[in-house]
Design a protein around this motif. Structure first.
Motif, short mmCIF file in Angstrom:
data_model
loop_
_atom_site.label_atom_id
_atom_site.label_comp_id
_atom_site.label_asym_id
_atom_site.label_seq_id
_atom_site.Cartn_x
_atom_site.Cartn_y
_atom_site.Cartn_z
N ALA A 1 -3.06 -7.29 -8.66
CA ALA A 1 -1.86 -7.74 -7.95
C ALA A 1 -0.66 -6.86 -8.24
CB ALA A 1 -1.55 -9.20 -8.33
N THR A 2 -0.72 -6.04 -9.29
CA THR A 2 0.46 -5.24 -9.66
C THR A 2 0.18 -3.76 -9.89
OG1 THR A 2 0.13 -5.63 -12.02
CG2 THR A 2 1.52 -7.20 -10.84
N THR A 3 -1.09 -3.39 -10.08
CA THR A 3 -1.40 -2.06 -10.57
C THR A 3 -2.56 -1.42 -9.82
OG1 THR A 3 -0.74 -2.84 -12.76
CG2 THR A 3 -1.96 -0.77 -12.69
N ALA A 4 -2.42 -0.10 -9.55
CA ALA A 4 -3.50 0.69 -8.95
C ALA A 4 -4.11 1.56 -10.06
CB ALA A 4 -2.98 1.56 -7.83
N TYR A 5 -5.43 1.61 -10.10
CA TYR A 5 -6.13 2.45 -11.09
C TYR A 5 -6.79 3.60 -10.37
CZ TYR A 5 -5.24 -1.54 -14.02
OH TYR A 5 -4.62 -2.54 -14.70
N CYS A 6 -6.23 4.77 -10.54
CA CYS A 6 -6.66 5.96 -9.81
C CYS A 6 -7.76 6.70 -10.53
CB CYS A 6 -5.47 6.87 -9.59
SG CYS A 6 -4.11 6.01 -8.78
N TYR B 1 -3.62 3.43 -2.55
CA TYR B 1 -3.96 2.07 -2.95
C TYR B 1 -3.57 1.09 -1.86
CZ TYR B 1 1.00 1.52 -4.11
OH TYR B 1 2.37 1.46 -4.05
N LYS B 2 -4.22 -0.04 -1.91
CA LYS B 2 -3.92 -1.18 -1.05
C LYS B 2 -4.00 -2.39 -1.97
CE LYS B 2 -5.36 -3.40 3.23
NZ LYS B 2 -6.33 -3.38 4.32
N LYS B 3 -2.97 -3.22 -1.94
CA LYS B 3 -2.91 -4.36 -2.86
C LYS B 3 -4.19 -5.19 -2.81
CE LYS B 3 0.35 -7.81 -4.43
NZ LYS B 3 1.72 -8.24 -4.30
N LEU B 4 -4.69 -5.52 -4.00
CA LEU B 4 -5.86 -6.36 -4.20
C LEU B 4 -7.16 -5.81 -3.62
CD1 LEU B 4 -4.27 -9.89 -3.80
CD2 LEU B 4 -4.88 -8.70 -5.89
N THR B 5 -7.35 -4.49 -3.74
CA THR B 5 -8.62 -3.88 -3.42
C THR B 5 -9.43 -3.93 -4.72
OG1 THR B 5 -7.55 -2.42 -1.85
CG2 THR B 5 -9.77 -1.81 -2.52
N HIS C 1 0.84 -1.20 0.00
CA HIS C 1 0.00 0.00 0.00
C HIS C 1 0.88 1.25 0.00
CE1 HIS C 1 0.94 -0.50 4.26
NE2 HIS C 1 0.72 0.79 4.40
N ASP C 2 0.34 2.32 -0.55
CA ASP C 2 1.08 3.59 -0.59
C ASP C 2 0.11 4.68 -1.05
OD1 ASP C 2 3.22 5.40 -0.47
OD2 ASP C 2 4.56 4.09 -1.60
N THR C 3 0.60 5.91 -1.07
CA THR C 3 -0.18 7.04 -1.57
C THR C 3 0.71 7.87 -2.48
OG1 THR C 3 -1.56 7.13 0.42
CG2 THR C 3 -1.53 9.10 -0.96
N ALA C 4 0.22 8.17 -3.67
CA ALA C 4 0.91 9.07 -4.59
C ALA C 4 0.22 10.43 -4.49
CB ALA C 4 0.82 8.55 -6.01
N LYS D 1 -12.56 -3.48 -5.52
CA LYS D 1 -13.47 -2.37 -5.80
C LYS D 1 -12.95 -1.13 -5.11
CE LYS D 1 -17.63 -5.16 -6.23
NZ LYS D 1 -18.96 -5.41 -5.72
N ALA D 2 -13.14 0.01 -5.74
CA ALA D 2 -12.73 1.27 -5.14
C ALA D 2 -13.62 1.56 -3.93
CB ALA D 2 -12.84 2.39 -6.16
N THR D 3 -13.03 2.13 -2.90
CA THR D 3 -13.77 2.57 -1.72
C THR D 3 -13.44 4.05 -1.52
OG1 THR D 3 -11.97 2.10 -0.17
CG2 THR D 3 -13.49 0.28 -0.67
N LYS D 4 -13.99 4.64 -0.47
CA LYS D 4 -13.68 6.04 -0.19
C LYS D 4 -12.20 6.20 0.17
CE LYS D 4 -18.19 7.63 1.23
NZ LYS D 4 -19.00 8.24 2.28
N LYS D 5 -11.59 5.14 0.67
CA LYS D 5 -10.21 5.23 1.14
C LYS D 5 -9.20 4.73 0.10
CE LYS D 5 -7.48 4.28 5.22
NZ LYS D 5 -7.43 3.77 6.55
N TYR D 6 -9.53 3.68 -0.66
CA TYR D 6 -8.58 3.06 -1.58
C TYR D 6 -9.15 2.99 -3.00
CZ TYR D 6 -6.52 1.35 2.76
OH TYR D 6 -5.96 1.27 4.00
N VAL D 7 -8.23 3.05 -3.97
CA VAL D 7 -8.62 2.87 -5.37
C VAL D 7 -8.62 1.39 -5.71
CG1 VAL D 7 -7.74 5.13 -6.04
CG2 VAL D 7 -6.26 3.13 -6.27
N ARG D 8 -9.19 1.04 -6.85
CA ARG D 8 -9.22 -0.35 -7.31
C ARG D 8 -7.82 -0.77 -7.73
NH1 ARG D 8 -9.67 -2.85 -12.27
NH2 ARG D 8 -9.77 -0.88 -13.35
N THR D 9 -7.44 -2.00 -7.36
CA THR D 9 -6.12 -2.50 -7.71
C THR D 9 -6.19 -3.93 -8.21
OG1 THR D 9 -5.62 -3.40 -5.53
CG2 THR D 9 -5.01 -1.11 -5.90
#
Length: 177
Positions: free
Chosen positions: A172-177, A156-160, A138-141, A162-170
Motif C-alpha cells: 500500500a505504500t512501497t514499490a520493490y524494484c 509500479y502500480k499500487k497494490l500489485t 502508479h508512476d515510473t522512476a 506480484k511482479a509482472t513484466k510491466k509492474y514491480v511488486r508493491t
C-alpha cells in the motif's frame, strides 16, 4: 571421440550409432547456449533502483516532515565507487533530480533521495521540493547517467502483489524494484 555412453548402448543397426553420437554432441554444445541468459539480462547495472516509498503513511500534509517520508533508494551494484555527478533521476512527469557535483556511492552501498528539503549527507540526498514526487497510484522512476543514457527504470502500480513484466511488486505504500 570417446563416448562411453554409446559403448554401453546396444544397437543392432550400425547407422544409428553415428546419428546418436551427433545428437549427443549437439546436445552438449547447444544445451548451455539454450539456457544461457540474454546479453541484456547478463549485464549488471551499476546503479539499481531498490525501493520507492511512494505513499507514506498518514495524511498528505504537504509539510516538509511528511514530504521527507516519501523517498527512493538506489544501490551501487558494481565493484567500484560510482561518481554520480551529472546523473539524473526522473519520474513519469516533469520532475527531475540532478545529483549534486561530487556525489559518490561506494560498492554495495545505498543512497536515499527524499522528496522534501534537508541537509545532504553521504547516504541521504534531498530533492528540495515543496510537493510530492511519486504518484500514489502508479508512476515510473528512471535513472540516467551523465551522458543521458537510461540505466534503469522501475514502474509500479499500487497494490500489485506480484511482479509482472510491466509492474514491480508493491504494498500500500512501497514499490520493490
Amino acid at each position: 571421440m570417446h563416448l562411453p555412453l554409446l559403448q554401453r548402448a546396444r544397437f543392432q543397426d550400425a547407422h544409428i550409432r553415428p546419428l546418436l553420437a551427433l545428437l549427443l554432441l549437439l546436445a552438449l554444445v547447444a544445451g548451455p547456449l539454450a539456457i544461457a541468459p540474454s546479453a541484456d539480462a547478463a549485464t549488471k547495472k551499476p546503479l539499481d533502483i531498490v525501493k520507492i516509498v511512494y505513499d507514506p503513511s498518514g495524511r498528505d500534509t504537504w509539510k516538509n516532515g511528511h514530504l521527507n517520508k516519501e523517498y527512493i533508494v538506489l544501490k551501487n551494484t558494481g565493484k567500484k565507487t560510482l561518481s554520480l555527478t551529472g546523473y539524473t533521476l526522473r519520474d513519469n512527469g516533469p520532475q527531475r533530480f540532478r545529483f549534486p557535483k561530487g556525489t559518490k556511492i561506494k560498492p554495495g552501498k545505498t543512497l536515499t533521495i527524499r522528496s522534501g528539503k534537508g541537509k545532504n549527507t553521504s547516504s541521504t540526498l534531498y530533492w528540495g521540493t515543496k510537493s510530492y514526487i511519486w504518484n500514489n497510484t502508479h508512476d515510473t522512476a528512471r535513472t540516467y547517467n551523465s551522458k543521458g543514457k537510461k540505466l534503469e527504470s522501475c514502474t509500479y502500480k499500487k497494490l500489485t502483489k506480484k511482479a509482472t513484466k510491466k509492474y514491480v511488486r508493491t504494498t500500500a505504500t512501497t514499490a520493490y524494484c
